[in-house]
Design an enzyme around this catalytic site. Sequence first.
Site, mmCIF file in Angstrom:
data_model
loop_
_atom_site.group_PDB
_atom_site.id
_atom_site.type_symbol
_atom_site.label_atom_id
_atom_site.label_comp_id
_atom_site.label_asym_id
_atom_site.label_seq_id
_atom_site.Cartn_x
_atom_site.Cartn_y
_atom_site.Cartn_z
ATOM 1 N N HIS A 136 18.950 36.067 29.065
ATOM 2 C CA HIS A 136 19.635 37.183 29.724
ATOM 3 C C HIS A 136 20.114 36.774 31.107
ATOM 4 C CE1 HIS A 136 20.448 41.596 29.601
ATOM 5 N NE2 HIS A 136 20.642 41.347 30.896
ATOM 6 N N HIS B 258 24.111 36.799 33.532
ATOM 7 C CA HIS B 258 25.510 37.225 33.601
ATOM 8 C C HIS B 258 26.290 36.155 34.361
ATOM 9 C CE1 HIS B 258 23.925 41.140 32.444
ATOM 10 N NE2 HIS B 258 23.134 41.108 33.503
ATOM 11 N N ARG C 117 26.561 44.590 23.176
ATOM 12 C CA ARG C 117 25.640 45.381 24.004
ATOM 13 C C ARG C 117 26.243 46.732 24.338
ATOM 14 N NH1 ARG C 117 24.088 44.596 30.383
ATOM 15 N NH2 ARG C 117 21.852 44.967 30.252
ATOM 16 N N HIS D 48 15.101 44.434 29.106
ATOM 17 C CA HIS D 48 14.265 44.665 30.294
ATOM 18 C C HIS D 48 13.050 45.562 30.018
ATOM 19 C CE1 HIS D 48 17.595 42.749 32.134
ATOM 20 N NE2 HIS D 48 18.368 43.806 32.241
ATOM 21 N N ASP E 49 17.647 37.248 34.146
ATOM 22 C CA ASP E 49 18.540 38.308 34.638
ATOM 23 C C ASP E 49 19.380 37.852 35.833
ATOM 24 O OD1 ASP E 49 19.715 40.831 34.433
ATOM 25 O OD2 ASP E 49 18.308 41.736 35.856
ATOM 26 N N ASN F 267 22.058 45.079 40.824
ATOM 27 C CA ASN F 267 21.363 46.377 40.947
ATOM 28 C C ASN F 267 19.899 46.243 41.352
ATOM 29 O OD1 ASN F 267 23.763 47.624 39.930
ATOM 30 N ND2 ASN F 267 23.098 47.105 37.867
#
Length: 295
Positions: free
Chosen positions: A30, A32, A123, A179, A249, A254
Site C-alpha cells: 500500500h 501512492h 478501490r 488500514h 502507506d 491525511n
Amino acid sequence: MTTSPTEVQTYLPDPSSPTLRLPPFACDTHVHVFGPRPKFPYASGLKVTPQDAPKEKLYALHRRLGIERCVIVQSAVHGYDNSVVQDAIEHGEGRYLGVALVQPDVADAELERLARAGFRGVRFNFMSHLVGVDIDDVIALTPRLAAHGLHLQVHFESKLVHELGPKLKQSHVPVVIDHMGRVDARLGAQHEDFQALMRLLDTDRFWVKVSGIDRIDANAPPEERYRAGEGLARTLLDRFPNQVLWGSDWPHPNHTHIPDDGALVDALSSIAPDAAILHKLLAQNPQSLYRFTTD
C-alpha cells in the site's frame, strides 16, 4: 477570488534505515505516487495539496528499506486518471503492480486494459471527506471484476463496517480492507468495530491490510505512538495468518504527523516477531493475492 489549496509535505525526505532485515521478495502492498504535476496533474478541488512524491522517490525508498515488491494504490489526488500508477508499473521492472480507482459503471474494455497494464484490483472509498459511491453499485460490478481477474479494495470509516460488511459478503471477488478498517486503536481489540472486522475475516474471501498503524494510533504519546496499532495488527495476523497484508502507506496522506518509514518497518518486529510469519506476511500472502510474475 479563490484561494489556492495549502501545499504540504507528507513524507520524510531522509527516513531512517531499519534495523530489521526483511525476507526475500518482501512486498509493500500500500503506497501512492503523486506527480510530478507537470506530467501528471492533480485532480481539481483538493482541499490539501501534497508535494510531489514521484515514482523515483518511491523506488529509492524501497531500496533503502529492503523492499523488493510493491502494490501502488491510485489516490484521490489524481482522481480516476490512473496513468500515474501505470507509469510507475511500467518502469518498475516487474516488481510493481497497481490498484486503480474507477467508477462503478466502468467499461469492460477499461477493466481489460487495466488488467493487462498490471493492475490487480480496483478501490472504492467510503470516507466522509471523499465523494462516495453506492455499495450496491460496487457489488454489482464484482462479477465483471471477476471476469478480468481483479479484486475489490475498500477504504471506509470504522463505524461503516457494520453497514458495509453484509453487502461486501455478496462480492464475487476477494475483498481487501484498507488500514485495519480505520479503527481507533485506543479502543482496543474488544471494540465493536474491530470485532465486526474480524467477523468478516472469518470468511476467507476477505483480506485486511495492517497498514496505517500511524493513522489509527496517531494521538498516542510519541513514545507509545504505534504500540496499540501494533497490538491490533498482531491480533489480526495471529488469527488470520493467510489473509493479512502489510503496507507502509507512503507518502502518508491525511496524517497528523509524518512517520519515519524506517520505524514503520522496524514495527514489524512487534507485529510479526517470528521469521516464518514475517515471511508469510511480507512475501507469501502478497504473492497469493497479487500474482507477481517476476522472481
